[in-house]
Structure formats: C-alpha cells, structure tokens
Scaffold this motif. Structure first.
Motif, short mmCIF file in Angstrom:
data_model
loop_
_atom_site.label_atom_id
_atom_site.label_comp_id
_atom_site.label_asym_id
_atom_site.label_seq_id
_atom_site.Cartn_x
_atom_site.Cartn_y
_atom_site.Cartn_z
N GLU A 43 1.27 13.83 -1.25
CA GLU A 43 1.07 12.30 -0.53
C GLU A 43 1.48 11.81 1.01
N SER A 44 0.31 10.93 1.26
CA SER A 44 0.60 10.63 2.72
C SER A 44 0.79 8.55 2.65
N ALA A 45 1.93 8.17 2.78
CA ALA A 45 2.39 7.30 2.71
C ALA A 45 2.53 6.47 4.35
N PHE A 46 1.31 4.97 4.92
CA PHE A 46 1.26 4.96 6.16
C PHE A 46 2.14 2.70 5.96
N HIS A 47 3.58 2.85 6.56
CA HIS A 47 3.62 1.82 6.73
C HIS A 47 2.53 0.80 7.29
N THR A 56 -4.79 -4.24 13.74
CA THR A 56 -5.58 -3.21 14.08
C THR A 56 -5.09 -2.11 13.69
N ILE A 57 -3.71 -1.83 13.79
CA ILE A 57 -3.37 -0.43 13.43
C ILE A 57 -3.93 -0.59 11.90
N ALA A 58 -3.87 -0.85 10.70
CA ALA A 58 -5.23 -0.74 9.36
C ALA A 58 -5.81 -0.26 9.51
N ARG A 59 -6.56 -0.86 10.56
CA ARG A 59 -7.52 -0.49 11.22
C ARG A 59 -8.83 0.87 10.93
N PHE A 60 -7.06 1.48 11.84
CA PHE A 60 -7.39 2.64 12.33
C PHE A 60 -7.02 3.25 11.15
N VAL A 61 -5.93 3.63 10.06
CA VAL A 61 -5.09 4.01 8.94
C VAL A 61 -6.31 3.95 7.59
N GLU A 62 -7.14 2.46 7.79
CA GLU A 62 -8.05 2.74 6.50
C GLU A 62 -9.33 3.80 6.74
N ILE A 63 -9.20 3.89 7.94
CA ILE A 63 -10.41 5.35 8.27
C ILE A 63 -9.98 6.25 7.76
N HIS A 64 -7.98 6.29 8.25
CA HIS A 64 -8.06 7.65 7.75
C HIS A 64 -7.86 8.12 5.87
N VAL A 65 -7.73 6.41 5.35
CA VAL A 65 -7.75 6.81 3.65
C VAL A 65 -8.96 6.78 3.13
N ALA A 92 -11.36 8.72 4.78
CA ALA A 92 -11.51 9.41 5.04
C ALA A 92 -10.72 11.02 4.23
N THR A 93 -10.53 10.57 3.78
CA THR A 93 -9.21 11.64 2.73
C THR A 93 -9.70 11.90 1.17
N ASP A 94 -9.87 10.36 0.99
CA ASP A 94 -10.23 10.38 -0.27
C ASP A 94 -10.72 11.12 -1.24
N HIS A 95 -10.81 11.44 -2.50
CA HIS A 95 -11.02 12.26 -3.73
C HIS A 95 -10.67 13.71 -2.91
N SER A 96 -9.43 14.18 -2.36
CA SER A 96 -9.09 15.41 -1.48
C SER A 96 -7.59 15.47 -1.87
N PRO A 97 -6.89 16.52 -1.73
CA PRO A 97 -5.90 17.01 -2.33
C PRO A 97 -4.78 16.13 -0.79
N LEU A 98 -5.08 15.24 -0.37
CA LEU A 98 -4.61 14.82 0.78
C LEU A 98 -4.74 12.98 0.00
N GLN A 99 -3.22 12.52 -0.73
CA GLN A 99 -3.19 11.38 -1.43
C GLN A 99 -2.78 10.42 -0.64
N CYS A 100 -3.88 9.28 0.39
CA CYS A 100 -3.07 8.66 1.42
C CYS A 100 -3.43 7.29 1.38
N ALA A 101 -2.10 6.77 2.01
CA ALA A 101 -2.05 5.16 1.12
C ALA A 101 -1.72 4.52 1.68
N MET A 102 -1.57 3.39 1.93
CA MET A 102 -1.34 2.53 2.54
C MET A 102 -0.55 0.66 2.42
#
Length: 134
Positions: A84-88, A93-102, A104-114
C-alpha cells in the motif's frame, strides 16, 4: 543504500515515509524510485509507503513524466506481493499529479490511494498517526 533526504524507514511497521519539501522536481522523484527499487530487490519482505506532500511549495514536473514513472513502477512491480502506498495531499495542484499515479497503478500490486488527512491515511495503512508523524 543510504536513505534519501526526507525519508525514514520504520522496520517494525515495514513502512517507508517520505516527506518531500520545497519544489518537487524529477531528480527527487527519480532518486526515491531508485531507492524504493533497490530496497524491493534486496529486501526479504515487502513494505508499505507513505508520502506526505503537505510540505511541498510546488511541483516542477510534467504530467507525462509522472505517467511514465507510474507505468514503470507498475511494470517493475508486477510479480511482487501487494503493498500500500498512501499519499497525504491537501493541495489541488498536487492532487492532480497524485491522481495520475493512482490511476496508472490501479489493478496492480501497488495499491495507491490519496488522503486529505493523516487519520484517513493511517487507518488505511493500519498504523497509528504517531507513526506517520515521526
């Protein structure tokens, strides 16, 4: 490998915490990715990640760069245990960049959330907020 600036690792919790500061640039992102991949390759157990973006003043990155890095991470992590990779994030502005990462890694072992709060992130990661604030 030496910890990059603003990174701490909590072995008891199997948690890496990154608190970038100032203006986030590609060099810093590449450095943290190199560190993570080195630790993944040499480590016996997977570890979760927490990134606190609240000390960033700005991001000097191209959305395409974030997408390339995210797709690289997704591809390089396919045969590994889920983490799990959590972003605070408190900045739109920063949220838009983190959303791209979340995305792009969806449905993978990298479970990312903001998350907007430390409490939400700590609950999702299964650790106390004290651990994230250390």
């Amino acid at each position: 490998m030496k910890l990059p600036p603003h990174v701490s690792f909590h072995p008891d919790w199997r948690l890496m915490v990154w608190r970038p500061r100032g203006v986030l640039q590609g060099e810093q992102v590449n450095q943290i990715v190199e560190f993570i991949e080195h630790e993944e390759d040499g480590g016996e157990k997977p570890f979760d990640r927490f990134t606190d973006t609240t000390k960033l003043d700005a991001i000097d990155l191209d959305p395409d760069f974030i997408l390339r890095v995210s797709l690289h991470r997704r591809g390089s992590y396919t045969a590994r245990s889920p983490v799990e990779s959590a972003f605070h994030v408190t900045s739109k502005t920063i949220a838009r960049f983190v959303e791209i990462h979340v995305l792009a890694t969806d449905h993978s072992p990298l479970q990312c959330a903001m998350f907007k709060t430390l409490e939400e992130a700590s609950k999702w990661l299964g650790v106390s907020t004290d651990i994230l604030e250390m």
